[in-house]
Design a protein around this motif. Structure first.
Motif, PDB file in Angstrom:
ATOM      1  N   ARG A  76       0.840  -1.201   0.000  1.00 28.51           N
ATOM      2  CA  ARG A  76       0.000   0.000   0.000  1.00 28.51           C
ATOM      3  C   ARG A  76       0.876   1.252   0.000  1.00 28.51           C
ATOM      4  NH1 ARG A  76      -4.511  -0.141   4.503  1.00 28.51           N
ATOM      5  NH2 ARG A  76      -5.902   0.665   2.881  1.00 28.51           N
ATOM      6  N   ALA A  77       0.350   2.307  -0.629  1.00 26.03           N
ATOM      7  CA  ALA A  77       1.045   3.596  -0.646  1.00 26.03           C
ATOM      8  C   ALA A  77       0.024   4.708  -0.463  1.00 26.03           C
ATOM      9  CB  ALA A  77       1.806   3.789  -1.954  1.00 26.03           C
ATOM     10  N   LEU A  78       0.513   5.856  -0.021  1.00 20.04           N
ATOM     11  CA  LEU A  78      -0.334   7.029   0.141  1.00 20.04           C
ATOM     12  C   LEU A  78      -0.096   7.951  -1.044  1.00 20.04           C
ATOM     13  CD1 LEU A  78      -2.302   8.397   2.188  1.00 20.04           C
ATOM     14  CD2 LEU A  78      -0.324   9.696   3.004  1.00 20.04           C
ATOM     15  N   ALA A  79      -1.164   8.219  -1.820  1.00 16.90           N
ATOM     16  CA  ALA A  79      -1.077   9.165  -2.922  1.00 16.90           C
ATOM     17  C   ALA A  79      -1.431  10.547  -2.388  1.00 16.90           C
ATOM     18  CB  ALA A  79      -2.038   8.770  -4.038  1.00 16.90           C
ATOM     19  N   ILE A  80      -0.538  11.488  -2.550  1.00 17.64           N
ATOM     20  CA  ILE A  80      -0.727  12.849  -2.033  1.00 17.64           C
ATOM     21  C   ILE A  80      -0.891  13.794  -3.215  1.00 17.64           C
ATOM     22  CG2 ILE A  80       0.258  14.699  -0.627  1.00 17.64           C
ATOM     23  CD1 ILE A  80       1.979  12.544   0.738  1.00 17.64           C
ATOM     24  N   LEU A  81      -2.038  14.477  -3.242  1.00 18.51           N
ATOM     25  CA  LEU A  81      -2.328  15.400  -4.328  1.00 18.51           C
ATOM     26  C   LEU A  81      -2.340  16.824  -3.782  1.00 18.51           C
ATOM     27  CD1 LEU A  81      -4.989  14.988  -7.077  1.00 18.51           C
ATOM     28  CD2 LEU A  81      -4.906  17.104  -5.781  1.00 18.51           C
ATOM     29  N   VAL A  82      -1.561  17.700  -4.386  1.00 23.66           N
ATOM     30  CA  VAL A  82      -1.485  19.106  -3.977  1.00 23.66           C
ATOM     31  C   VAL A  82      -2.153  19.957  -5.042  1.00 23.66           C
ATOM     32  CG1 VAL A  82       0.025  21.022  -3.341  1.00 23.66           C
ATOM     33  CG2 VAL A  82       0.673  18.670  -2.751  1.00 23.66           C
ATOM     34  N   GLY A  83      -3.115  20.785  -4.628  1.00 24.94           N
ATOM     35  CA  GLY A  83      -3.814  21.656  -5.562  1.00 24.94           C
ATOM     36  C   GLY A  83      -3.093  22.973  -5.741  1.00 24.94           C
ATOM     37  N   ALA A  84      -3.440  23.676  -6.807  1.00 22.55           N
ATOM     38  CA  ALA A  84      -2.822  24.966  -7.076  1.00 22.55           C
ATOM     39  C   ALA A  84      -3.173  25.990  -6.001  1.00 22.55           C
ATOM     40  CB  ALA A  84      -3.266  25.465  -8.448  1.00 22.55           C
ATOM     41  N   ASP A  85      -4.300  25.760  -5.286  1.00 24.60           N
ATOM     42  CA  ASP A  85      -4.695  26.695  -4.229  1.00 24.60           C
ATOM     43  C   ASP A  85      -4.070  26.349  -2.879  1.00 24.60           C
ATOM     44  OD1 ASP A  85      -6.029  24.382  -3.611  1.00 24.60           O
ATOM     45  OD2 ASP A  85      -8.028  25.294  -3.455  1.00 24.60           O
ATOM     46  N   GLY A  86      -3.184  25.349  -2.868  1.00 33.33           N
ATOM     47  CA  GLY A  86      -2.529  24.956  -1.632  1.00 33.33           C
ATOM     48  C   GLY A  86      -3.221  23.833  -0.889  1.00 33.33           C
ATOM     49  N   SER A  87      -4.376  23.394  -1.362  1.00 32.45           N
ATOM     50  CA  SER A  87      -5.086  22.294  -0.697  1.00 32.45           C
ATOM     51  C   SER A  87      -4.326  20.986  -0.886  1.00 32.45           C
ATOM     52  CB  SER A  87      -6.509  22.166  -1.246  1.00 32.45           C
ATOM     53  OG  SER A  87      -6.485  21.899  -2.643  1.00 32.45           O
ATOM     54  N   VAL A  88      -4.446  20.104   0.086  1.00 31.12           N
ATOM     55  CA  VAL A  88      -3.767  18.804   0.044  1.00 31.12           C
ATOM     56  C   VAL A  88      -4.782  17.713   0.356  1.00 31.12           C
ATOM     57  CG1 VAL A  88      -1.938  17.374   1.025  1.00 31.12           C
ATOM     58  CG2 VAL A  88      -1.589  19.834   0.781  1.00 31.12           C
ATOM     59  N   GLU A  89      -4.842  16.691  -0.479  1.00 31.01           N
ATOM     60  CA  GLU A  89      -5.721  15.555  -0.238  1.00 31.01           C
ATOM     61  C   GLU A  89      -4.912  14.270  -0.373  1.00 31.01           C
ATOM     62  OE1 GLU A  89      -9.563  15.460  -2.021  1.00 31.01           O
ATOM     63  OE2 GLU A  89      -9.617  17.624  -2.331  1.00 31.01           O
ATOM     64  N   ASN A  90      -5.290  13.275   0.428  1.00 32.21           N
ATOM     65  CA  ASN A  90      -4.569  12.002   0.445  1.00 32.21           C
ATOM     66  C   ASN A  90      -5.505  10.847   0.125  1.00 32.21           C
ATOM     67  OD1 ASN A  90      -2.257  13.394   1.453  1.00 32.21           O
ATOM     68  ND2 ASN A  90      -3.120  13.273   3.515  1.00 32.21           N
ATOM     69  N   ARG A  91      -4.989   9.824  -0.534  1.00 36.58           N
ATOM     70  CA  ARG A  91      -5.736   8.596  -0.789  1.00 36.58           C
ATOM     71  C   ARG A  91      -4.780   7.404  -0.653  1.00 36.58           C
ATOM     72  NH1 ARG A  91      -8.666  12.126  -0.628  1.00 36.58           N
ATOM     73  NH2 ARG A  91     -10.523  12.651  -1.832  1.00 36.58           N
ATOM     74  N   VAL A  92      -5.300   6.293  -0.172  1.00 40.88           N
ATOM     75  CA  VAL A  92      -4.506   5.062  -0.060  1.00 40.88           C
ATOM     76  C   VAL A  92      -4.680   4.246  -1.332  1.00 40.88           C
ATOM     77  CG1 VAL A  92      -4.157   2.915   1.214  1.00 40.88           C
ATOM     78  CG2 VAL A  92      -4.685   5.044   2.451  1.00 40.88           C
ATOM     79  N   VAL A  93      -3.564   3.795  -1.909  1.00 39.07           N
ATOM     80  CA  VAL A  93      -3.564   3.046  -3.163  1.00 39.07           C
ATOM     81  C   VAL A  93      -2.931   1.683  -2.926  1.00 39.07           C
ATOM     82  CG1 VAL A  93      -2.760   3.029  -5.556  1.00 39.07           C
ATOM     83  CG2 VAL A  93      -3.360   5.192  -4.461  1.00 39.07           C
ATOM     84  N   ASP A  94      -3.567   0.645  -3.466  1.00 40.58           N
ATOM     85  CA  ASP A  94      -2.985  -0.701  -3.400  1.00 40.58           C
ATOM     86  C   ASP A  94      -1.856  -0.831  -4.422  1.00 40.58           C
ATOM     87  OD1 ASP A  94      -4.757  -1.573  -1.437  1.00 40.58           O
ATOM     88  OD2 ASP A  94      -6.267  -2.140  -2.921  1.00 40.58           O
ATOM     89  N   LEU A  95      -0.771  -1.482  -4.021  1.00 39.67           N
ATOM     90  CA  LEU A  95       0.393  -1.637  -4.892  1.00 39.67           C
ATOM     91  C   LEU A  95       0.468  -3.034  -5.474  1.00 39.67           C
ATOM     92  CD1 LEU A  95       3.121   0.129  -2.698  1.00 39.67           C
ATOM     93  CD2 LEU A  95       1.793   1.112  -4.594  1.00 39.67           C
ATOM     94  N   VAL A  96       1.074  -3.106  -6.641  1.00 37.39           N
ATOM     95  CA  VAL A  96       1.437  -4.402  -7.201  1.00 37.39           C
ATOM     96  C   VAL A  96       2.562  -4.976  -6.351  1.00 37.39           C
ATOM     97  CG1 VAL A  96       2.416  -5.574  -9.212  1.00 37.39           C
ATOM     98  CG2 VAL A  96       0.795  -3.681  -9.523  1.00 37.39           C
ATOM     99  N   PRO A  97       2.508  -6.270  -5.994  1.00 34.22           N
ATOM    100  CA  PRO A  97       3.596  -6.851  -5.192  1.00 34.22           C
ATOM    101  C   PRO A  97       4.955  -6.584  -5.836  1.00 34.22           C
ATOM    102  CG  PRO A  97       1.767  -8.397  -5.357  1.00 34.22           C
ATOM    103  CD  PRO A  97       1.439  -7.252  -6.271  1.00 34.22           C
ATOM    104  N   GLY A  98       5.885  -6.130  -5.024  1.00 40.45           N
ATOM    105  CA  GLY A  98       7.228  -5.862  -5.516  1.00 40.45           C
ATOM    106  C   GLY A  98       7.446  -4.446  -6.013  1.00 40.45           C
ATOM    107  N   THR A  99       6.417  -3.586  -5.877  1.00 47.04           N
ATOM    108  CA  THR A  99       6.591  -2.194  -6.319  1.00 47.04           C
ATOM    109  C   THR A  99       7.651  -1.510  -5.465  1.00 47.04           C
ATOM    110  OG1 THR A  99       4.282  -2.036  -7.040  1.00 47.04           O
ATOM    111  CG2 THR A  99       5.451   0.037  -6.659  1.00 47.04           C
ATOM    112  N   GLY A 100       8.663  -0.981  -6.100  1.00 41.73           N
ATOM    113  CA  GLY A 100       9.745  -0.340  -5.364  1.00 41.73           C
ATOM    114  C   GLY A 100       9.653   1.174  -5.403  1.00 41.73           C
TER     115      GLY A 100
END
Length: 346
Positions: free
Chosen positions: A150-174
């Motif tokens: 699992r990884a955390l996807a962090i998205l930053v908006g042009a207005d400075g807002s920040v949102e996070n989402r959890v993403v499932d990874l393919v096994p072995g993703t480095g």
């Protein structure tokens, strides 16, 4: 059925207005002797009692106890609001306070929350702002590993807002694949909304124009899917100032207040109520049982659509409080807030 305003005598209107004004100020019934002493009507308590009895029979006043004075019914309040109320425009200080919050720097949602807080304070009620879910204009994406899968996807908006989402990874993703995916997305999505970026990137991947290894490609596809399934079409409802509903008059009916606070926590129903106010241009006033959501809590809602210059409804702003809201003061305040927010949201 309450008696129409034009059918009331001048004397009945005067007494009725005094009862309503007193109730909205104190939250308590008013008696004939008090009216005789304070009103300047030059009527005896007996004459005033007779007028109040007529108003009660007309469905405009009620006596909560046998020996108590009178207070307006919900029908009486509706008659007052629709036919007798004299609006009190916000003062220069109140307008400045609301405008300052709307124009504050930072993400839009922070300005909306600050506006709801300011409206709550000035109206002595809970402030409400409902807006469509706004897609941010994107500036940067990064991925932070949380675990092996699992990884955390962090998205930053042009207005400075920040949102996070959890993403499932393919096994072995480095870490190299995480960095490659983040760099690819940031390079191609900057200045776009999520919808625009998603369409472009999926087209590139589908046409095999994306210079990515298989792991990074899967990561991007999963990340975009998570963002797209985020319920982006749900409206954003901001409620501030719930504690203001716990006034002195509410202390005698704590069960009602607890139920009201519970209903404020269930934002979906309130959002639907506010959305029903989007038609038309004027503020809508729901008094007590006129709306099913708050029928048992004795609460009133004042809501006004926020319209852009082209006429589109871009949100709803309002307040919720006891039925003895100072309608003459709060309605113009909600109107001013809606006009001010229109410049931000339009």
């Amino acid at each position: 059925m309450a008696q129409p305003i034009h059918e009331l005598t001048d004397r009945a209107r005067d007494v009725f207005r005094i009862v309503v004004d007193s109730y909205l100020s104190t939250g308590t019934p008013v008696g004939s002797r008090t009216i005789a002493q304070l009103s300047g009507l030059n009527l005896s308590p007996a004459s005033i009692r007779g007028v109040m009895q007529d108003l009660e029979e007309a469905g405009l006043l009620a006596a909560p106890h046998v020996s108590a004075g009178r207070m307006p019914t919900e029908s009486g309040l509706r008659l007052f609001v629709d036919g007798m109320m004299h609006a009190m425009e916000p003062s220069a200080q109140e307008r400045a306070a609301l405008s300052a919050q709307v124009q504050s720097a930072g993400p839009v949602e922070e300005a909306l929350a600050a506006t709801a807080t300011a409206l709550s304070g000035l109206s002595a009620s809970a402030g409400l702002v409902l807006v469509p879910k706004r897609e941010p204009v994107l500036r940067q994406v990064s991925f932070v590993p949380l675990s092996a899968d699992r990884a955390l996807a962090i998205l930053v908006g042009a207005d400075g807002s920040v949102e996070n989402r959890v993403v499932d990874l393919v096994p072995g993703t480095g870490s190299a694949a995480l960095a490659e995916a983040a760099n690819y997305l940031t390079a191609r999505l900057s200045g776009m909304t999520l919808g625009e970026a998603r369409a472009r990137i999926l087209a590139e991947i589908g046409q095999e124009r994306a210079e990515l290894d298989a792991t990074a490609r899967v990561l991007i596809e999963r990340g975009l899917a998570v963002w797209s399934e985020d319920g982006g079409h749900r409206p954003v409802l901001i409620v501030r100032g719930q504690a203001r509903l716990l006034d002195e008059a509410a202390s005698s009916d704590l069960d009602r207040v607890r139920q009201l606070l519970d209903e404020l926590e269930g934002k979906e129903e309130i959002a639907r109520l506010l959305e029903s106010a989007q038609g038309g241009d004027a503020a809508r006033i729901f008094i007590g049982s006129e709306n099913k959501l708050f029928a048992l809590t004795g609460s009133s809602v004042i809501a006004k659509p926020v319209r852009a210059l082209d006429g589109r409804v871009v949100g709803v702003v309002g307040v919720i409080g006891p039925v003895r809201l100072n309608y003459a003061r709060v309605v113009p305040m909600v109107d001013f807030t809606a006009a001010t927010l229109a410049r931000l949201l339009g």
